[in-house]
Motif scaffolding. Sequence first.
Motif, PDB file in Angstrom:
ATOM      1  N   ASN A   1      40.253 -38.210 -19.599  1.00 54.68           N
ATOM      2  CA  ASN A   1      40.172 -37.567 -18.289  1.00 54.68           C
ATOM      3  C   ASN A   1      41.066 -36.337 -18.222  1.00 54.68           C
ATOM      4  O   ASN A   1      40.688 -35.299 -17.665  1.00 54.68           O
ATOM      5  CB  ASN A   1      40.559 -38.562 -17.192  1.00 54.68           C
ATOM      6  N   ALA A   2      42.256 -36.443 -18.770  1.00 56.76           N
ATOM      7  CA  ALA A   2      43.170 -35.297 -18.772  1.00 56.76           C
ATOM      8  C   ALA A   2      42.587 -34.149 -19.587  1.00 56.76           C
ATOM      9  O   ALA A   2      42.631 -32.980 -19.171  1.00 56.76           O
ATOM     10  CB  ALA A   2      44.530 -35.717 -19.330  1.00 56.76           C
ATOM     11  N   LEU A   3      42.027 -34.470 -20.751  1.00 57.99           N
ATOM     12  CA  LEU A   3      41.434 -33.425 -21.593  1.00 57.99           C
ATOM     13  C   LEU A   3      40.213 -32.788 -20.927  1.00 57.99           C
ATOM     14  O   LEU A   3      40.016 -31.568 -21.007  1.00 57.99           O
ATOM     15  CB  LEU A   3      41.051 -34.013 -22.949  1.00 57.99           C
TER      16      LEU A   3
ATOM     17  N   VAL B   1      39.841 -28.822 -20.095  1.00 56.15           N
ATOM     18  CA  VAL B   1      38.706 -28.026 -20.588  1.00 56.15           C
ATOM     19  C   VAL B   1      37.951 -27.384 -19.424  1.00 56.15           C
ATOM     20  O   VAL B   1      37.585 -26.203 -19.469  1.00 56.15           O
ATOM     21  CB  VAL B   1      37.759 -28.910 -21.420  1.00 56.15           C
ATOM     22  N   ALA B   2      37.727 -28.155 -18.368  1.00 58.32           N
ATOM     23  CA  ALA B   2      37.012 -27.617 -17.203  1.00 58.32           C
ATOM     24  C   ALA B   2      37.785 -26.468 -16.570  1.00 58.32           C
ATOM     25  O   ALA B   2      37.202 -25.446 -16.188  1.00 58.32           O
ATOM     26  CB  ALA B   2      36.777 -28.725 -16.182  1.00 58.32           C
TER      27      ALA B   2
ATOM     28  N   GLY C   1      44.063 -41.439 -13.542  1.00 58.36           N
ATOM     29  CA  GLY C   1      43.224 -40.370 -14.066  1.00 58.36           C
ATOM     30  C   GLY C   1      42.045 -40.089 -13.160  1.00 58.36           C
ATOM     31  O   GLY C   1      41.705 -38.929 -12.903  1.00 58.36           O
ATOM     32  N   ALA C   2      41.403 -41.148 -12.652  1.00 52.28           N
ATOM     33  CA  ALA C   2      40.287 -40.967 -11.725  1.00 52.28           C
ATOM     34  C   ALA C   2      40.764 -40.325 -10.426  1.00 52.28           C
ATOM     35  O   ALA C   2      40.096 -39.434  -9.873  1.00 52.28           O
ATOM     36  CB  ALA C   2      39.631 -42.322 -11.442  1.00 52.28           C
ATOM     37  N   PHE C   3      41.916 -40.757  -9.938  1.00 46.40           N
ATOM     38  CA  PHE C   3      42.467 -40.204  -8.701  1.00 46.40           C
ATOM     39  C   PHE C   3      42.780 -38.717  -8.852  1.00 46.40           C
ATOM     40  O   PHE C   3      42.444 -37.899  -7.983  1.00 46.40           O
ATOM     41  CB  PHE C   3      43.728 -40.968  -8.303  1.00 46.40           C
TER      42      PHE C   3
ATOM     43  N   LEU D   1      49.714 -36.288 -16.591  1.00 48.98           N
ATOM     44  CA  LEU D   1      48.783 -37.332 -17.000  1.00 48.98           C
ATOM     45  C   LEU D   1      48.543 -37.276 -18.510  1.00 48.98           C
ATOM     46  O   LEU D   1      48.518 -38.313 -19.176  1.00 48.98           O
ATOM     47  CB  LEU D   1      47.461 -37.168 -16.254  1.00 48.98           C
ATOM     48  N   LEU D   2      48.373 -36.076 -19.041  1.00 51.82           N
ATOM     49  CA  LEU D   2      48.159 -35.921 -20.479  1.00 51.82           C
ATOM     50  C   LEU D   2      49.381 -36.404 -21.256  1.00 51.82           C
ATOM     51  O   LEU D   2      49.261 -37.162 -22.229  1.00 51.82           O
ATOM     52  CB  LEU D   2      47.866 -34.455 -20.801  1.00 51.82           C
TER      53      LEU D   2
END
Length: 332
Positions: free
Chosen positions: A120-122, A126-127, A180-182, A229-230
């Motif tokens: 999720n962090a990656l 990227v986004a 991560g979702a939050f 997070l990462l």
Amino acid sequence: MAKHQHDDHHGHGHGHGHRHGHGQVHAPAKAHGHGHGHTPANFDRAFAIGITLNIAFVAVEAYYGWRVNSLALLADAGHNLSDVAGLVLAWGAAVAARRQADARHTYGWQRAGLLAALANALLLLVAMGSLAWEAVQRLGAPEPTQGWTLIAVASVGIVINGLTALMFMRGSQGDINIRGAFVHMAADALVSLGVVLGGALYLWQGWRWIDPVMSLGIATVIVAGTWGLLRQSVHLLFDGVPDGIDLAAVRRSLLALPGVVGLHDLHVWAMGSTENAATAHLVLADQANGAAVLQAATQALRDGYGINHATLQLESASFAAQCAVRHGESNG
């Protein structure tokens, strides 16, 4: 004669020590404390709702972004699509973490949550990198857009992403996978807020460059927020001590137990996104009660530090000294 210690409050513990004429522990003794009181909360409903809402919103946002030629809306639609993938990953990891351990995976699949948090962090990075690149390209040739359409569509995004983030807020502190979702959903809400502000400023001043500039600013803020997070997910995947656990304090707590005169080979790590484990060798005084030490140690780890899976080995001072001598000889 073997001594057995059982902790039935949060799980079970086993201690085996062989005592001879003077009550000394001559052979190592192991204790296992397994806590099951912190089973990961079930967020299946939140995942299902969040994924459904975001897929629908991606379609709406992409359509209107194409119609009004808004980079911010198109980029946000792409970002939301990556977040749908992130939610699917997090949901899959949450389901996997609830699978029971078996002969091939003796700890179960708990690490799936850590992998999903890293993914999720990656995905977010990227986004945001893609968003920043497109914004820089657009700055060289800013184009007009329709402010009211931007505001209307992005306002819906604030509501959808904000509500989805709220559904995960409760578990975001104790579960890195849910965090991560939050973070993903909160970031989406922030991006949508930026689009609203950009549309308002465009209507007010007619600034064509405001859309890419707002996109750059939002990307910078989200990257800064995602870095934690990462860092945490990589740290835990490499068996780092979980945040919130002070290893020195754990050591002091175990050494302070009655009958404990030494401690070595202390390790604390995360088994998954919600469960922590520890191993240690406790050196006992000659007259120490091994069963009592095991019970006190497992309770101290569980109650003081949330470590629900502890494997403790008891040693007499003489046995520990012999091991230290042999270790020194082997290193020599």
